[in-house]
Design a protein around this motif. Structure first.
Motif, short mmCIF file in Angstrom:
data_model
loop_
_atom_site.label_atom_id
_atom_site.label_comp_id
_atom_site.label_asym_id
_atom_site.label_seq_id
_atom_site.Cartn_x
_atom_site.Cartn_y
_atom_site.Cartn_z
N ASP A 177 -48.64 57.49 -66.80
CA ASP A 177 -49.92 56.98 -67.30
C ASP A 177 -50.04 57.13 -68.81
O ASP A 177 -50.51 56.21 -69.50
CB ASP A 177 -51.09 57.74 -66.64
N LEU A 180 -48.00 54.49 -70.71
CA LEU A 180 -48.63 53.17 -70.64
C LEU A 180 -49.86 53.10 -71.53
O LEU A 180 -50.12 52.08 -72.18
CB LEU A 180 -49.01 52.84 -69.19
N LYS A 181 -50.63 54.17 -71.58
CA LYS A 181 -51.79 54.20 -72.47
C LYS A 181 -51.36 54.19 -73.93
O LYS A 181 -52.02 53.59 -74.79
CB LYS A 181 -52.65 55.44 -72.17
N ILE A 185 -52.22 49.81 -72.90
CA ILE A 185 -52.43 49.03 -71.68
C ILE A 185 -53.90 48.66 -71.47
O ILE A 185 -54.22 47.64 -70.85
CB ILE A 185 -51.89 49.81 -70.45
N ASP A 186 -54.83 49.46 -72.02
CA ASP A 186 -56.25 49.17 -71.84
C ASP A 186 -56.66 47.86 -72.51
O ASP A 186 -57.63 47.23 -72.09
CB ASP A 186 -57.10 50.31 -72.42
N THR A 207 -49.10 51.76 -60.99
CA THR A 207 -49.75 52.54 -62.05
C THR A 207 -50.50 51.65 -63.02
O THR A 207 -51.65 51.94 -63.40
CB THR A 207 -48.70 53.37 -62.82
N ALA A 208 -49.86 50.55 -63.44
CA ALA A 208 -50.49 49.63 -64.39
C ALA A 208 -51.74 48.99 -63.81
O ALA A 208 -52.76 48.84 -64.50
CB ALA A 208 -49.49 48.55 -64.80
N MET A 210 -53.74 50.26 -61.58
CA MET A 210 -54.80 51.27 -61.54
C MET A 210 -55.43 51.44 -62.91
O MET A 210 -56.65 51.65 -63.03
CB MET A 210 -54.24 52.60 -61.04
N LEU A 211 -54.62 51.37 -63.96
CA LEU A 211 -55.13 51.58 -65.32
C LEU A 211 -55.86 50.36 -65.87
O LEU A 211 -56.80 50.49 -66.65
CB LEU A 211 -53.97 51.95 -66.25
N ASN A 212 -55.42 49.17 -65.47
CA ASN A 212 -56.04 47.94 -65.95
C ASN A 212 -56.11 46.94 -64.80
O ASN A 212 -55.14 46.22 -64.55
CB ASN A 212 -55.25 47.37 -67.13
#
Length: 358
Positions: A177, A180-181, A185-186, A207-208, A210-212
């Motif tokens: 995470d 990616l941040k 990624i946001d 994972t991606a 879930m984050l975006n």
């Protein structure tokens, strides 16, 4: 792009200067050692190895024995050698130490500057994996001037591929995470997962997503089973290089003339591409028939229209009226399509879905 080029030129110039300095210092140390070795050899008549050993332990001031019994002339030579040579040796060693520290500091500062630049990116693309497929994707984005960040766990590969070309990159595991941040990624527009293992791609997609939850995720799969799993993990599209390559070979077999045309067309004006563009209420094309638009004058062909809750019209008749919310599929050269994209959405928004070079 200009600043990237200028930065690369400065890096190349600095590297040349650094290499030149290291060569000069190494030459100075080598000449210093050879001079002393030859001097002891000629004066004392000792073997080359004993002469070299005597000079090294003398120059480094760690001598604990005399491998060569010095005569008066030899002692005088060593005295002058130390008086003039110790300064040269100390200077050379200190310069080498400073160079190592500068290299480490420069690398740290460069990483910090790059991370700040990545943090300021908006609407960019993320490429996970810089293998053959990931490098091709990055080249594709680079040729079209699109901002992107590469993620890979192989630092040497990242530096070898990305640094000379001025590409942004993040060293680390793309399934993490935090990594990616760090790649933004946001605020990213899309992510491509081109890792060699299907399990890694599944984890990256999961994972991606879930984050975006709202951006495009395109992933690589080795077969149909992996493709289904990656889709369930949240991928927008899944591409199988083997299947895509096989389909293209079959097209060459069945329609060689058409494929030859595609190959030829792709070599002109940067190739041609298809873009998905949405008609808004404020668009000058809203409410007009296709025959009343200036798409053809701009070198654009509308090959399809997709309306809400309706089947796509391919190709649409010239009497079709464009309404707000309609998505049009525009075909043209890369230059013409990019100009149309900027007209619709501004220079930072890119909605290309296919290119003849792919």
């Amino acid at each position: 792009m200009f600043f990237h080029t200028l930065s690369n030129m400065n890096q190349v110039r600095a590297q040349k200067q650094t290499v030149g300095q290291v060569i000069r210092i190494a030459g100075l140390l080598l000449g210093f050692t050879i001079f002393g070795t030859v001097g002891i050899r000629l004066i004392e008549g000792s073997s080359w190895l004993n002469s070299l050993y005597m000079i090294v332990i003398t120059a480094t001031t760690v001598g604990y024995e005399d491998p060569v019994t010095l005569s008066d002339n030899g002692k005088i030579f060593i005295i002058f050698y130390l008086m003039f040579g110790l300064g040269i040796f100390t200077y050379s060693v200190s310069q080498l130490g400073q160079w190592i520290v500068r290299q480490q500091m420069s690398s740290m500062l460069e990483q910090r500057r790059m991370q700040k630049s990545i943090a300021n990116l908006r609407g960019h693309y993320i490429v996970c994996g810089i293998g053959r497929m990931g490098e091709t994707i990055s080249e594709y984005l680079h040729e079209r001037g699109k901002p992107f960040v590469v993620i890979d766990s192989n630092e040497e590969r990242l530096q070898a591929v990305c640094q000379p070309r001025g590409w942004f990159y993040v060293f680390g595991d793309a399934t993490d995470d935090f990594i990616l941040k760090s790649a933004g990624i946001d605020y990213a527009k899309a992510l491509a997962s081109a890792l060699p293992g299907d399990a890694d791609n599944v984890y990256v997609v999961l994972t991606a997503r879930m984050l975006n939850p709202d951006f495009q995720i395109i992933a690589r799969a080795s077969d149909d089973k992996a493709s289904e799993k990656i889709k369930h993990a949240g991928a927008t599209r899944v591409v199988s290089p083997f299947r895509s390559g096989a389909v293209k070979i079959a097209r060459f077999m069945i329609h060689p003339a058409v494929e030859d045309f595609v190959e030829v067309a792709s070599k002109h004006v940067g190739g041609f591409q298809v873009a998905d563009l949405q008609i808004s209420e404020s668009s000058p094309y809203c409410g007009k028939k296709l025959s009343e638009t200036d798409f053809s004058d701009k070198g654009i062909m509308i090959i399809g229209i997709c309306r809400l809750d309706q089947e796509p019209e391919m190709p649409p008749p010239s009497t079709t009226i464009l309404n707000a919310g309609d998505s049009i599929f525009a075909l043209g050269s890369s230059t013409a399509v990019n100009q149309l994209i900027e007209e619709f959405n501004g220079p930072d928004v890119f909605t290309e879905i296919e290119d003849s070079k792919a």
